[in-house]
Design a protein around this motif. Structure first.
Motif, PDB file in Angstrom:
ATOM      1  N   PHE A   1       8.689  19.124 -52.654  1.00 26.02           N
ATOM      2  CA  PHE A   1       9.711  18.696 -53.587  1.00 26.02           C
ATOM      3  C   PHE A   1      11.109  18.823 -53.001  1.00 26.02           C
ATOM      4  O   PHE A   1      12.087  18.580 -53.689  1.00 26.02           O
ATOM      5  CB  PHE A   1       9.605  19.482 -54.891  1.00 26.02           C
ATOM      6  N   TRP A   2      11.219  19.270 -51.766  1.00 21.20           N
ATOM      7  CA  TRP A   2      12.525  19.445 -51.122  1.00 21.20           C
ATOM      8  C   TRP A   2      13.344  18.156 -51.182  1.00 21.20           C
ATOM      9  O   TRP A   2      14.525  18.181 -51.533  1.00 21.20           O
ATOM     10  CB  TRP A   2      12.314  19.870 -49.669  1.00 21.20           C
ATOM     11  N   GLU A   3      12.701  17.048 -50.840  1.00 18.45           N
ATOM     12  CA  GLU A   3      13.413  15.769 -50.810  1.00 18.45           C
ATOM     13  C   GLU A   3      13.898  15.364 -52.195  1.00 18.45           C
ATOM     14  O   GLU A   3      14.935  14.729 -52.333  1.00 18.45           O
ATOM     15  CB  GLU A   3      12.515  14.675 -50.219  1.00 18.45           C
ATOM     16  N   VAL A   4      13.150  15.722 -53.230  1.00 22.92           N
ATOM     17  CA  VAL A   4      13.562  15.405 -54.599  1.00 22.92           C
ATOM     18  C   VAL A   4      14.729  16.299 -55.012  1.00 22.92           C
ATOM     19  O   VAL A   4      15.704  15.830 -55.590  1.00 22.92           O
ATOM     20  CB  VAL A   4      12.384  15.558 -55.582  1.00 22.92           C
ATOM     21  N   LEU A   5      14.641  17.563 -54.693  1.00 22.21           N
ATOM     22  CA  LEU A   5      15.709  18.500 -55.023  1.00 22.21           C
ATOM     23  C   LEU A   5      17.039  18.054 -54.422  1.00 22.21           C
ATOM     24  O   LEU A   5      18.071  18.076 -55.084  1.00 22.21           O
ATOM     25  CB  LEU A   5      15.349  19.899 -54.515  1.00 22.21           C
ATOM     26  N   PHE A   6      16.995  17.624 -53.179  1.00 20.16           N
ATOM     27  CA  PHE A   6      18.220  17.260 -52.466  1.00 20.16           C
ATOM     28  C   PHE A   6      18.432  15.744 -52.352  1.00 20.16           C
ATOM     29  O   PHE A   6      19.157  15.292 -51.487  1.00 20.16           O
ATOM     30  CB  PHE A   6      18.221  17.898 -51.072  1.00 20.16           C
ATOM     31  N   MET A   7      17.804  14.967 -53.234  1.00 19.19           N
ATOM     32  CA  MET A   7      17.906  13.518 -53.128  1.00 19.19           C
ATOM     33  C   MET A   7      19.319  13.012 -53.411  1.00 19.19           C
ATOM     34  O   MET A   7      20.043  13.557 -54.238  1.00 19.19           O
ATOM     35  CB  MET A   7      16.901  12.817 -54.036  1.00 19.19           C
ATOM     36  N   ALA A   8      19.672  11.976 -52.684  1.00 22.55           N
ATOM     37  CA  ALA A   8      20.973  11.329 -52.877  1.00 22.55           C
ATOM     38  C   ALA A   8      20.901  10.417 -54.096  1.00 22.55           C
ATOM     39  O   ALA A   8      19.827  10.061 -54.560  1.00 22.55           O
ATOM     40  CB  ALA A   8      21.317  10.520 -51.632  1.00 22.55           C
ATOM     41  N   GLY A   9      22.045  10.053 -54.585  1.00 15.87           N
ATOM     42  CA  GLY A   9      22.098   9.085 -55.664  1.00 15.87           C
ATOM     43  C   GLY A   9      22.212   9.659 -57.061  1.00 15.87           C
ATOM     44  O   GLY A   9      22.341   8.914 -58.023  1.00 15.87           O
ATOM     45  N   VAL A  10      22.152  10.977 -57.202  1.00 19.90           N
ATOM     46  CA  VAL A  10      22.343  11.590 -58.515  1.00 19.90           C
ATOM     47  C   VAL A  10      23.844  11.841 -58.657  1.00 19.90           C
ATOM     48  O   VAL A  10      24.413  12.608 -57.881  1.00 19.90           O
ATOM     49  CB  VAL A  10      21.548  12.909 -58.654  1.00 19.90           C
ATOM     50  N   PRO A  11      24.468  11.194 -59.613  1.00 19.52           N
ATOM     51  CA  PRO A  11      25.931  11.306 -59.742  1.00 19.52           C
ATOM     52  C   PRO A  11      26.412  12.752 -59.869  1.00 19.52           C
ATOM     53  O   PRO A  11      25.865  13.533 -60.650  1.00 19.52           O
ATOM     54  CB  PRO A  11      26.239  10.524 -61.026  1.00 19.52           C
ATOM     55  N   PHE A  12      27.383  13.081 -59.062  1.00 16.90           N
ATOM     56  CA  PHE A  12      28.085  14.370 -59.087  1.00 16.90           C
ATOM     57  C   PHE A  12      27.225  15.579 -58.717  1.00 16.90           C
ATOM     58  O   PHE A  12      27.669  16.708 -58.861  1.00 16.90           O
ATOM     59  CB  PHE A  12      28.754  14.608 -60.456  1.00 16.90           C
TER      60      PHE A  12
END
Length: 110
Positions: A1-12
């Motif tokens: 889930f590392w990639e989900v935790l640190f995924m780009a595209g979540v505003p702010f």
């Protein structure tokens, strides 16, 4: 889930590359902003064999070992082995998706 935790595209969620967690990690918005990504990752993990799942856990550990992130301590003796075994046992028992999914959905209130 590392990639989900640190995924780009979540505003702010990320203001600098030096953050140890997304800014929304302790808010109800955290899961909802990543729900589709969490469900996709959970689905991918659930179709793996227990052996593949263990290899996935070990590969993710090796890739991120030592990276400072809120809520994680890499220096616990035997943690990798325990985590890998736990995932395999949960997978074999058929409750992996339920347990992991419930934990992800309940975050940050765990």
């Amino acid at each position: 889930f590392w990639e989900v935790l640190f995924m780009a595209g979540v505003p702010f969620a990320f203001q600098t590359r030096f953050q140890t967690a997304p800014l929304d990690i302790c808010t109800p918005h955290f899961f909802h902003a990543r729900e589709a990504a969490f469900e996709s990752r959970l689905g991918a993990l659930c179709v793996m064999t227990p052996t593949e799942l263990r290899a996935e856990v070990e590969a993710s550990w090796a890739k991120h070992d030592g990276t400072f992130v809120v809520g994680l301590s890499w220096d616990k003796e035997g943690l990798l082995s325990c985590l890998a075994e736990l995932c395999m046992c949960l997978h074999r028992s058929g409750v992996f998706r339920g347990v992991l999914g419930a934990g992800v959905r309940a975050f940050p209130s765990l």
